[in-house]
Scaffold this motif. Sequence first.
Motif, mmCIF file in Angstrom:
data_model
loop_
_atom_site.group_PDB
_atom_site.id
_atom_site.type_symbol
_atom_site.label_atom_id
_atom_site.label_comp_id
_atom_site.label_asym_id
_atom_site.label_seq_id
_atom_site.Cartn_x
_atom_site.Cartn_y
_atom_site.Cartn_z
ATOM 1 N N ILE A 234 4.602 1.978 1.736
ATOM 2 C CA ILE A 234 5.698 2.601 0.987
ATOM 3 C C ILE A 234 6.203 3.822 1.755
ATOM 4 O O ILE A 234 7.399 4.041 1.915
ATOM 5 N N LYS A 235 5.255 4.584 2.301
ATOM 6 C CA LYS A 235 5.654 5.754 3.085
ATOM 7 C C LYS A 235 6.408 5.325 4.347
ATOM 8 O O LYS A 235 7.428 5.916 4.708
ATOM 9 N N THR B 139 0.858 -1.192 0.000
ATOM 10 C CA THR B 139 0.000 0.000 0.000
ATOM 11 C C THR B 139 0.892 1.240 0.000
ATOM 12 O O THR B 139 2.069 1.164 0.356
ATOM 13 N N GLU B 140 0.306 2.382 -0.362
ATOM 14 C CA GLU B 140 1.078 3.632 -0.324
ATOM 15 C C GLU B 140 1.524 3.925 1.113
ATOM 16 O O GLU B 140 2.580 4.505 1.335
ATOM 17 N N GLU B 141 0.705 3.512 2.065
ATOM 18 C CA GLU B 141 1.062 3.706 3.481
ATOM 19 C C GLU B 141 2.331 2.944 3.856
ATOM 20 O O GLU B 141 3.195 3.451 4.557
ATOM 21 N N ARG C 26 10.037 3.875 -10.469
ATOM 22 C CA ARG C 26 9.873 4.850 -9.387
ATOM 23 C C ARG C 26 10.920 4.566 -8.315
ATOM 24 O O ARG C 26 11.037 3.425 -7.850
ATOM 25 N N SER D 74 9.878 4.500 3.572
ATOM 26 C CA SER D 74 10.688 5.665 3.171
ATOM 27 C C SER D 74 11.269 6.401 4.384
ATOM 28 O O SER D 74 12.092 7.289 4.228
#
Length: 396
Positions: free
Chosen positions: A64-65, A60-62, A165, A68
């Motif tokens: 991925i964040k 999920t983008e969460e 990306r 990071s």
Amino acid sequence: MYKTLVLNVAELWLKGKNRPLYFKALKNHVKSVVKSHHVGEYSLRNEQHRLVLRLENEATEELIKGISCIPGLTSFTPALTVEVDVQAIMPAVRRELDKLEGQKKTFKVVSKRVNKSFKMGSMDLSQHIGGEILKEYKNLSVDIRTPEVIVDLKVLDEDIFVSTRTIQCPGGLPVGTSGHLVSLLSGGFDSPVASYMMAKRGCRQEFIFFYAYPFVGEEVKEKIISISKVLARYQNGCRLYVVPFGDVQNHISKHCKEDYRTLLFRKYMMEIASMLADKIGADALCTGDALGQVSSQTIFNMATLDKASKHLILRPLVGHNKLEILDLARQIETHDISIIPHDDACALFAPKHPVIRPHLKYWEHFIENNDVTEILEKALNEAEIYKFNPKGEILS
Ligand code: ATP
Ligand code: MG
């Protein structure tokens, strides 16, 4: 859409014999972040000098964040995985490039062939795939120096990874490999940035906030909790100690010369932070001081506080300008919380002419003749403790 994340580590390759320890700490952090975000099986393995995270379900983008924010990683790429066959690459590249929906962009292909049994070399592969892309996508043109899209191909023994990306991470060292700090967190811009700087140098941290209740409202405590939630993402979770400081401030301001109040508040903050460090086995303290930023941060005041402190005081922002600190605060996402106005008890007690070059005689005389150990111990014992997971959620 991505079930594979290829993680790039930086300084760890330099660590010689200690490398396994650093990798262990890094992997532990990655695993806790995955566990707190991802439901499902996963594996995290060193695959030919790359740390590869394979997930049962899509990232999920969460998540991925979350990844990071992990110190010790320089960057990572969410990748599509295809079999080790040149023919298998273009379908994956298409899945990525179709997302541009015909927008005009420049690109380049970067390949890394680690699998020596793969017939094409890195350069040849880049040229071949670059040519295919140019044939199919009229909206794309090559720019080797400053491409807008990088098509990244990695040919390993078992898979080829295709990604477009790259997500930047803090770099530096994994949390827990450089010691344990008690970081003094106030509601401003500086101290959260200071904490971030030490997290990316590998320090595990607990936070301490001196809460001047009842001289300030509840909002400031909520603000510190919100800041801690953000910082917890860089630390693999953390604890926040909210220490009632009103009694200490009251006592000091009644007994000392007005000019020395702010500096003495700082001294006793450091002393309580040191007591906490002893209690939890931390090695040093950290503050958001920047030389000359306000009157309490002159070199003379810093030196005076250093002499009075049992523990090493780290000040990672000492040479930073305010604008540099604000840029970092935006980058780590504490800026918009720090900017919310709050009551400041130090301002309430602020002397008209705060001392900038303390007289050692008065300073030492005051400290010797005002034993506040009991008041300090009581304050620390009454601290409220909040615990945060690596995702920044409060654990009860
Ligand atoms: P910040 O932006 O971090 O609040 P500041 O510029 O307001 O800092 P000061 O108030 O002089 O500067 O504080 C210097 C440092 O002392 C802070 O960065 C923080 O580490 C620590 N500090 C100050 N007040 C508190 C507090 N109430 N609780 C915990 N730490 C504090
Ligand atoms: Mg402050």
